[in-house]
Enzyme design. Structure first.
Site, PDB file in Angstrom:
ATOM      1  N   SER A   1     -49.635 -12.531  13.325  1.00 40.87           N
ATOM      2  CA  SER A   1     -49.501 -12.056  11.950  1.00 40.87           C
ATOM      3  C   SER A   1     -48.612 -13.009  11.154  1.00 40.87           C
ATOM      4  CB  SER A   1     -48.860 -10.658  11.993  1.00 40.87           C
ATOM      5  OG  SER A   1     -48.775 -10.115  10.705  1.00 40.87           O
TER       6      SER A   1
ATOM      7  N   ALA B   1     -52.499  -8.271  11.867  1.00 41.90           N
ATOM      8  CA  ALA B   1     -52.575  -8.278  13.331  1.00 41.90           C
ATOM      9  C   ALA B   1     -53.155  -6.955  13.820  1.00 41.90           C
ATOM     10  CB  ALA B   1     -51.196  -8.501  13.928  1.00 41.90           C
TER      11      ALA B   1
ATOM     12  N   CYS C   1     -43.224   1.399  11.683  1.00 38.29           N
ATOM     13  CA  CYS C   1     -44.261   2.426  11.622  1.00 38.29           C
ATOM     14  C   CYS C   1     -43.721   3.767  12.104  1.00 38.29           C
ATOM     15  CB  CYS C   1     -45.450   2.059  12.490  1.00 38.29           C
ATOM     16  SG  CYS C   1     -45.834   0.335  12.468  1.00 38.29           S
TER      17      CYS C   1
END
Ligand code: PLP
Length: 372
Positions: free
Chosen positions: A194, A69, A315
């Site tokens: 995704s 994605a 992340c």
């Protein structure tokens, strides 16, 4: 291990593993080759594209597979800017977006794009009056996430799309956390999804594009994906994505009801003192981002090693920085640090979730005692 990190990724569905198996073990042909085996692989990819399309349930567009994605978002943003008509140089996005959107927008701003990052209200929702005031004929693209990955808040993308279209702007929706979990808002011109968030494999995403709104290619080469995204496709990953999308489509209501029951059970098990971050009315219930006075979220993760949960996006977790999403809600540094995200879904059992929440609640009390 009790796995409560469904926003970071989801376990592969057994049906997906089974569908992918022959394409990993035996069927290795290049899907872009003219041989019989190549054509068979190509047909499997086209079938997967149809399954993803049915699950998206959108009219008047097409899907191109990407490597993630993140790639789909980069492509949508950069490729739309590349094709921008003269005089449209503004991109509007929101402070609570994923790094895939925010960092790409910042990169575009360095290249000369006029970027506006709108704040959100205390509940994480975008103020539509504020958006209205920002929209004008210079706006090329509005990029907004459908379901937030850190706090589960759902933005009203249908209304946002109508407003943006009135001034001729396009809309990019990051639907990574929405696809397969909630009914998608109608209206966006570009939608990024995704596979690994819906019990499919990692390494494959897709961009849905309304006809005529396709961005300029980001990746050049062999001209695969109708000349829009070059690179040999992986039949195994595409087939896995298709199988995951089909399953998500079939089980959508069942999965949602399950997650709603789990959410209620989790809130009850956590007990008093916990505050839900973000809107409680406009949210996906499988994402419970909660805080408690005096809790140190990072320490709690270290203390409860056999429970997989997180501080926010995977992340940002390693960075040590407090979540930009929680800060955007107006939480101070201490409140953001005292927050944890519990993500659950199809394969989470109520027993495991309640056990994990009991232990979280106990750990919070222990921390309080130690710090007293
Ligand atoms: N957008 C959101 C909201 C996400 O949660 C993620 C994944 O964490 C992404 C984008 C990036 O997806 P991918 O892992 O496929 O690059």
């Amino acid at each position: 291990m009790i796995y409560l990190d469904y926003q970071a990724t989801t376990p592969l569905a057994p049906e997906v593993v089974k569908a992918m198996q022959p394409w990993i073990e035996d069927k290795f042909a290049n899907p872009h080759s003219p041989s019989r085996w190549g054509r068979e692989a190509d047909a499997a990819i086209e079938n997967a594209r149809k399954l993803v399309g049915s699950a998206l349930d959108l009219k008047g567009g097409r899907i191109a597979f990407t490597g993630s994605a993140t790639e789909a978002i980069n492509w949508a943003l950069k490729g739309t800017v590349e094709k921008a008509p003269k005089g449209r140089n503004r991109v509007i996005t929101v402070a609570t977006e994923h790094a895939a959107v925010l960092d790409t927008c910042e990169w575009l701003a360095d290249q000369g794009v006029d970027l506006t990052i709108l704040p959100v209200e205390k509940d994480g929702l975008l103020d539509l009056d504020l958006l209205e005031r920002e929209l004008d004929e210079r706006v090329l693209l509005v990029a907004v996430m459908m379901v937030n990955n850190e706090i589960g808040v759902r933005q009203p993308l249908t209304a946002i799309s109508q407003m943006a279209h009135k001034v001729g702007a396009l809309v990019l929706a990051d639907a990574v956390q929405a696809f397969g979990r909630v009914e998608l808002c109608k209206g966006p011109d570009l939608i990024a999804i995704s596979a690994h968030k819906i019990h499919g494999p990692k390494g494959i995403g897709a961009l849905w594009m309304k006809n005529g709104k396709e961005p300029a290619p980001l990746i050049h080469g062999g001209g695969q994906e109708q000349g829009l995204r070059s690179g040999t496709l992986s039949p195994a990953l595409c087939v896995g994505f298709g199988a995951a999308a089909k399953l998500a489509d079939e089980r959508c209501t069942r999965d949602y009801d399950h997650v709603q029951r789990l959410s209620r059970a989790a809130i009850a098990a956590l007990g008093p003192g916990w505050i839900i971050n973000g809107s409680t009315a406009h949210r996906y219930p499988g994402n419970l981002n909660v805080r408690r006075e005096g809790v140190d979220g990072a320490r709690m993760i270290a203390d409860l090693r056999d429970i997989a949960f997180s501080l926010g996006s995977a992340c940002a977790s390693g960075s040590g920085r407090p979540s930009h999403v929680l800060r955007a809600l107006g939480l101070d540094y201490r409140e953001a640090r005292s927050s944890v995200r519990l993500g659950f879904g199809r394969y989470t059992t109520q027993k495991d979730l309640v056990e994990a929440c009991d232990r979280l609640a106990k750990a919070a009390v222990e921390q309080e005692k130690l710090d007293a």
